[in-house]
Each structure stands twice: as structure tokens, then as C-alpha cells.
Design an enzyme around this catalytic site. Sequence first.
Site, mmCIF file in Angstrom:
data_model
loop_
_atom_site.group_PDB
_atom_site.id
_atom_site.type_symbol
_atom_site.label_atom_id
_atom_site.label_comp_id
_atom_site.label_asym_id
_atom_site.label_seq_id
_atom_site.Cartn_x
_atom_site.Cartn_y
_atom_site.Cartn_z
ATOM 1 N N HIS A 259 41.932 27.438 -49.724
ATOM 2 C CA HIS A 259 42.636 27.627 -50.988
ATOM 3 C C HIS A 259 41.767 28.325 -52.028
ATOM 4 C CE1 HIS A 259 46.336 24.846 -50.606
ATOM 5 N NE2 HIS A 259 45.975 25.290 -49.413
ATOM 6 N N HIS B 284 45.905 25.151 -39.081
ATOM 7 C CA HIS B 284 46.780 24.005 -38.838
ATOM 8 C C HIS B 284 46.444 23.264 -37.547
ATOM 9 C CE1 HIS B 284 50.137 25.608 -41.707
ATOM 10 N NE2 HIS B 284 48.987 25.369 -42.316
#
Length: 719
Positions: free
Chosen positions: A78, A245
Amino acid sequence: MTWSNEDWWPNLLRLDVLDDNAHDVSPYDEDFDYAEEFQQLDFEAVKEDIEEVMTTSKEWWPADYGHYGPLFIRMAWHSAGTYRTLDGRAGAAGGLQRLPPESSWPDNINLDKARRLLQPVKQKYGRKLSWGDLIVLAGNVALESMGFETYGFAGGRADEFKSNEAVEWGPETEWETTSPERYEDGEVGNLKDPLANTVMGLIYVNPEGPDGEPDVEGSAKNIREEFERMAMNDEETVALIAGGHTFGKVHGADDPEKHQGPEPEAAPIEEQGLGWKHDFEDIGGMITSGIEGPWTDAPTRWDMGYIDNLLEHEWTSVKGPGGAWQWHPVEADEIEHAPGAQDPSKTEQPMMLTTDVALKHDPDYRAVLERFQEHPDEFQQAFAKAWYKLIHRDMGPPERFLGPEVPDETMLWQDPLPDADYDLIGDAEAAELKEEILETDLTVSQLAKTAWASASTYRDSDKRGGANGARIRLEPQRSWEVNEPAELETVLETLEDVQSAFNESRSDDVRVSLADLIVLGGNAAVEQAAAEAGYDVTVPFEPGRTDATQEQTDVESFEVLEPKVDAVRNYLGTGDYDDLYDSPEERMVDKAELLNLSVPELTALVGGMRALGATYEDTDRGVLTDRPGALTNDFFVNLLDMRYEWEPVDEDGYVFEIRDRKTGDVEWEATRLDLIFGSNSRLRAVADVYGAEDGEEELVQDFVDAWSKVMRLDRFDLE
């Protein structure tokens, strides 16, 4: 609430974004050199300290599966993932995630805890390790701790101590919303420049799907647009999503609004910068997105679990316990469950996001997934390189990369340059070349515009562009409208003749690159123009630029550097664009910020180039002087002279005539990019200084200083 000038006058041109270019807000003294400090680190010891934090659960914050690795990967992702190619802003450089607005973005919920967990490491190494580097390095260490082999790591991200207010995040006034103004013509899927994220306050796209609906086709469209604006192709996009993920889980055991306290910037003072306070006992861990569950049965191990689960099971959309859309396997008993994140005696069923299922349904993304499933080594290598690109994309050329883990390979996205295999010219050769350039048929205007066009592609946001490489002679730059391709070809051919004659005449190994010669020609033009005005100046010059090849130049990647407006050359563009900037003068300020210019530097450059007659297509617009080619202060004198009045000559109010108030005669023509220096209070205050009877010498010196600064912005080898 105390109102600011911008509150009272919303249309006021924002110039304060340039003030940071004039003043250093860092607490370190001016002699502080982060690169020198970083290279004193015991790098392996730093990594060991990070891993110790990562695998030692703290009582004050729950570690999923007893390992902070997935949390640190999300933090690094992020931080770096805000980067966008269109203006090169955001990204991991500067450690901006610890400052607003990123520190309090809805998509960054609980990343304040990840950074606070690393506080002991930062405290131990102090100025030798920036937050920008530490945040990203923690992501790398996390991957390695869970069995993944990373491609490398480079330090060198010096911290910022003030938010970058030049970054436009979108027109919305509420978090997690999307307005029609975010898209060209209000059409979803066509983001306005320079945006990349599709929702205010999210790093990428809505994980539930467009507008919070489980629309896999729309989600795939959003993903492709978003990741392309991060300079990622389809393979890199799939690798990043699938690789990221593979680890961790999302948290939505209940509705976030029931348990979620205010974000850090709104939290009470006793929270000391922590936000989103939760009652862990009630919700069994934490809440972030409102989506609940892991992707695989082994959330802290690198494996093929994500791709296998996604491709080998059918998925159906459901509302999860947090009230958000997510996807569950149709045959729940056929999928391996993960241990509970906080209680390993319990199990959790893997889930998928709408953005995950979108990869499976998009034919191009699915083809990549299937290839990765068949060839796990390709998946590992693709994720390693894509992750390396993600966390380093905003750092610029490889000579800025520091540390023992910097790869030997230079990638195309790093805008490679060849090494000089010859001796550089000295002062005597530079003086000789300037004389030869001025003896050609090239004008002061042509030389100045070409040097400016070459050097001003630089942007300090991601350290791309600039004169080094002489890419102005290559595609796409040589075909840009603003560069006047036909005239540019004439200038380049003449300079190449000078270069060839000089290099062929040497009996030693001294050679001059075209990149150096373009800058040298611009310097010669400035010196001659100053002499015409009665000033003897020498523009500093440092040789060492080399000439890139077309093969070393990613045409598509460089297209985003094309100016839509160039105030210095009085280029208004085609007007055929739809972005977040409402006027040419706003684009002027935006470019000045990317060039690291202050308000006086911008003013001096515009006024000086008008005096040189260095305008787009050599028009008289803004050349408010009867002595073009001489570096005078006539632009400011005549701009501020109340004998004249201004009248628009087009409906857009872009072009104006300057008339004598008494006779009505038209004296000059100018644009908004000229008038703004008389209409804006701050710009006029500077113009007053340069336009005074004793202001010309100040202008000449300030112009030379600002010109020299732009010519060497990309010379990282001199730092």
C-alpha cells in the site's frame, strides 16, 4: 474553523505547492546525506531485527497466525502501490504513508499498527534508515520469512516530513466514494489524469467490485486501467495480485461501522497517532475492509494455493459477516480450510474477492493464471520481478539504488543509459564547442527551446526524464507537437554535424555526446542573450551525459511525459484534454512542482524565455519586447505597465491582445500564461522585483541559476 485564502477565493491559483521547493522542512541539517548514512548500516542485522519483530507477537496487537508477515506485505504494497505513471507522484519514496492523507485512508486501516510495530527498529537505526526504506524492506523480509525468494532490494528513499500537497487524489469530498467527475465524460473506466485509483481513499479498485457490486467484468476493466497506470502489464498484474494474495487474510468478522473508531488524523490526542480503535475481544481479532477470510489454507507460506483455489473451484458471491460482498466456494467441503488466525484450534474457509474472481473470468488474465499454474517457476519469477518493480518504480535510475541486494540487471522501466567509453570534454573543449554552435545558422530561440525541451521532461516525483540520454532525438519525444518536430529535426541535424566534426577531429579519446551538446547549445544561447543585454555571464556546465538508444527507450512509458501545456515556451496545447486541472496556469504550477522550482524560479524562467523569443512556433505571443534575443526584463516592464489594457480575442479566454489605452492600437499578443504573472498577487509581487529599473540584473542572474538547475536535475552522478 478558520478560513484560508483558498476558502474565501476558491479560484485562487495555488502556488504554495512550490514553497516546499524553496524551503527544506526536514529536521536534519543541510549537510545531512541519507545515502552516506544508509551505507553505514549493517544490512543483515537490520533484516534480522525486522524478522524478530515479525515473528514475535505483541500483546497490544494481535498477529494473525502468530506472524506479522502478511501485515507487513500489505503495508509495503500500500505504500508503493499509490505510484501512478501519469505524473510519477506518490509511491514508497518519502515514507508518505505515515503522513496524511495516506496515513488515514480507509484502505490503510490498521497499517498504523504495522508501522508502530517497527518503531523499535527505526529507533535503533535512526537517520541511517528512513521510514521509506524500512516500510518497503519489511515487506521484502516478510516474503522471505514465509519462503519466497525476492529479486532484490534497494535503499535510498529519503524521508519527507510534510505531505505532498501537489498530489491530486480526486474530486470527491467523502472517502470511499466515486463521482462522475473522476472520469472523462463521466464514463466509468476512463479515469481523468493523473489519477490511477478508481475510488477515493482506496489504493487500487473496490475489492467488492465497481460501486460495491460483485461485477467481475467491470472489476477486470477497473483492474486493467488501474494497473496500466502503475506501469504494469497483464502478466505483472496477475503476478502481483496472485503473489500478494498467497499470504494473509482480510478482516470482516462484523460490520466495521459498529466497531471502528476514528482514523489516526481524527483520533483523540491520547491515542498518540493510532487510529481505528477496536474492541478485539468482541470481534475476535480486528476489522479492516469488512470482508472476512484467508485466500489459502496456508496463509504464511509461499505456495500455489491461491492460483489452485481460484482455478480449481467454482465461486459464488455472498454477503460476508461484515456485510460486504465476497465469494465463497460452491462446494465448501472440497476446499482445504486454514487454521484460525487467532485460534489455531479453529478453522477458516478460504474466500475470494470480486477482484480475484475477475482474473479468472477475464480471458487474458486467465491465460496468465493457467500458465503460472502449469509452470510454478514462472509464477515465482514473475512475482519476484513485478514486486521489485512495484517497490522501486518511483526511485528513478539505478545509480540512485543503494545496498548489497541491488540486482546487477538494469530493467527497461529504469530508463537505462550507456556508460561513457571515452574521456569527457573539459572547459577548453566546452568553450570551443559553444563557439562552433553559435557560428551555425541556429538561432538563440532554437538552441534555448531544444535544450529546454530536452531537460524539462524531468520530473522530481519519480526521477524520470531530463536531458541525460538525449532522448529528445528518439521516439516518442522527437514527434511531440510541443517540440515542433520539423524545426527540431533541423536543430538536431546541425548539432549532430558539430558533434561529428569535433569527435572526428580529436586525436585523443575525448568525445562529446549529443546530450551534452544540446545542453551546451542552450547555455551558449543564454550567454549570448545576456551579452546582448549588456551582461557577462557564464552558465555552469558539467559534462557526462550519454546518448541512449531507441532500444533503451520504452516508447509507451515515455508518452506520459509529453507536456499538455508548457508555460516556459508559451505552449497552450490542443485544449483537447480532460483532467483534474481547470486551467493552463494550474498545469504550469503542476509542472513547476515536478521540476522542483520555486515561485521566483518559475517567474524568472518564463520572463527570461519570453525575452529570448523562445516561444512555441516562434510566435510573438508573450514576447513583450522590441529586442527579442536579448535577456532583458522587458517582459515584466511591459506586463505591468498601466498604459496598456488587455482584451481576450477567443471565447476560451486563452489568447489576449495588449492595447494602448489612449490610441487603442494593438501592441502585443499574449496568453493566460503571460497574464497570470500580472493578475496573481504572489506572481505579481515577484514580477514587480524583476520589472523595476534596478531589477534586470537580478532577473538575469536568477534566470541563469534556474536554467542551470533544470539542465542538471537528472545528474544524479554529480550528487
